[in-house]
Design an enzyme around this catalytic site. Structure first.
Site, mmCIF file in Angstrom:
data_model
loop_
_atom_site.group_PDB
_atom_site.id
_atom_site.type_symbol
_atom_site.label_atom_id
_atom_site.label_comp_id
_atom_site.label_asym_id
_atom_site.label_seq_id
_atom_site.Cartn_x
_atom_site.Cartn_y
_atom_site.Cartn_z
ATOM 1 N N GLU A 32 -3.942 5.831 -11.031
ATOM 2 C CA GLU A 32 -2.882 5.632 -9.695
ATOM 3 C C GLU A 32 -4.090 5.969 -8.492
ATOM 4 O OE1 GLU A 32 -0.787 3.210 -9.731
ATOM 5 O OE2 GLU A 32 -0.475 3.618 -12.079
ATOM 6 N N TYR A 115 5.525 5.316 -4.765
ATOM 7 C CA TYR A 115 5.340 4.940 -6.037
ATOM 8 C C TYR A 115 4.517 5.265 -7.047
ATOM 9 C CZ TYR A 115 1.819 1.234 -8.204
ATOM 10 O OH TYR A 115 1.501 1.334 -9.233
ATOM 11 N N ASP A 133 4.349 -1.824 -5.744
ATOM 12 C CA ASP A 133 3.857 -1.733 -4.745
ATOM 13 C C ASP A 133 2.969 -3.291 -4.602
ATOM 14 O OD1 ASP A 133 3.034 -3.908 -6.792
ATOM 15 O OD2 ASP A 133 1.149 -2.627 -7.581
#
Length: 287
Positions: A32, A115, A133
């Site tokens: 991520e 996020y 996102d």
């Protein structure tokens, strides 16, 4: 959106990405962080290489930041590497090497925002939370036919997650945004959730423009400070650099070169050595 239609589409068309084969929070977090502002195709080989070098938080936390920055070379935005190293250190020192499995605990880690925290919960712990996102934000705005605030976007996303399907659902929505509901081209004719979309690629303004989580146009890289800083960091990965060489390394005038070097020091990415040379932070074995 129709959950059944989207999940069925994703089961047939979803991307086979290496980090989708793990439920390890460290592997998920690395993916991520790497995917922030970096294209998937570039991240795939680098994710595997990074985990070969730092397979767990203990290995990452045990080395100086300089080693992590070297492994990060070429991915850009090196503050991400600094934050990843700092997060690993906190997990080891404050959580005995075990990642928090709640939102507040993850948000307390360096560099982990809303996020990323939800992504770790969804993709490592398979929780029924929604990630938002730029791809998801774009889909939500188009489905609703209007720009959304951050609170509205997160609330709308949370309501869509089918019970027990948090992992699969979030991956499906991300794939839809990457493969069908694109920023410049929306392939509405092959969208599995077209029937519930208020926009459908119609005339007029795209409701995703200016909506929550939807990224704007990025400044050109060529000739930017980011490019110049990257050149200096690349040189420092090979060893210390004297101040009188900064301008030549970054291909800028001396004042600009000194300013860029100072920002790297302020951000904790580099430091001054004993002999007046700049080096990667923690790189004490290279003088």
């Amino acid at each position: 959106m129709n959950p059944g239609a989207l999940l069925a589409w994703a089961a047939e068309h979803g991307r086979d990405l290496p980090w989708r084969r793990t439920r390890d929070p460290w592997g998920v977090l690395v993916s991520e962080v790497m995917l922030q502002q970096t294209q998937v195709a570039r991240v795939v080989p680098r994710w595997s290489a990074f985990l070969d070098r730092f397979p767990d938080v203990d290995t990452c936390a045990a080395v100086p930041l300089a080693d992590v920055l070297r492994e990060w070379q070429g991915l850009g935005y090196p503050r991400r590497a600094r934050n990843l190293h700092a997060a690993a250190t906190v997990v080891v020192e404050e959580h005995d090497g075990r990642f928090p499995d709640d939102l507040d605990g993850l948000l307390a880690l360096p560099g982990v925002g809303p996020y990323t925290a939800r992504a770790v919960l969804a993709f490592a712990h398979e929780r029924d939370v929604a990630v938002v996102d730029t791809n998801v934000g774009r889909i939500l705005a188009r489905q609703h036919g209007t720009r959304l605030t951050p609170k509205e976007a997160q609330g709308a996303a949370d309501l869509l997650v089918p019970a027990g399907e948090g992992w699969a659902w979030n991956q499906a929505v991300l794939d839809l945004g990457a493969m069908v509901c694109g920023k410049r081209v929306a392939a509405c004719d092959r969208c599995p959730v077209r029937s519930t979309c208020a926009w459908r690629g119609g005339p007029g303004d795209d409701p995703a423009e200016g909506s929550a989580a939807v990224s704007g146009r990025q400044a050109p890289f060529e000739g930017s400070d980011r490019q110049a800083r990257g050149r200096l960091l690349a040189a420092l990965a090979e060893g210390p650099v004297r101040a009188d060489r900064f301008a030549a390394v970054v291909d800028r005038d001396a004042a600009t070169a000194d300013r860029l070097a100072a920002t790297l020091v302020e951000e904790g990415l580099v430091e001054w050595g004993d002999v007046g040379e700049l080096r990667l932070h923690g790189d004490r074995n290279r003088t």
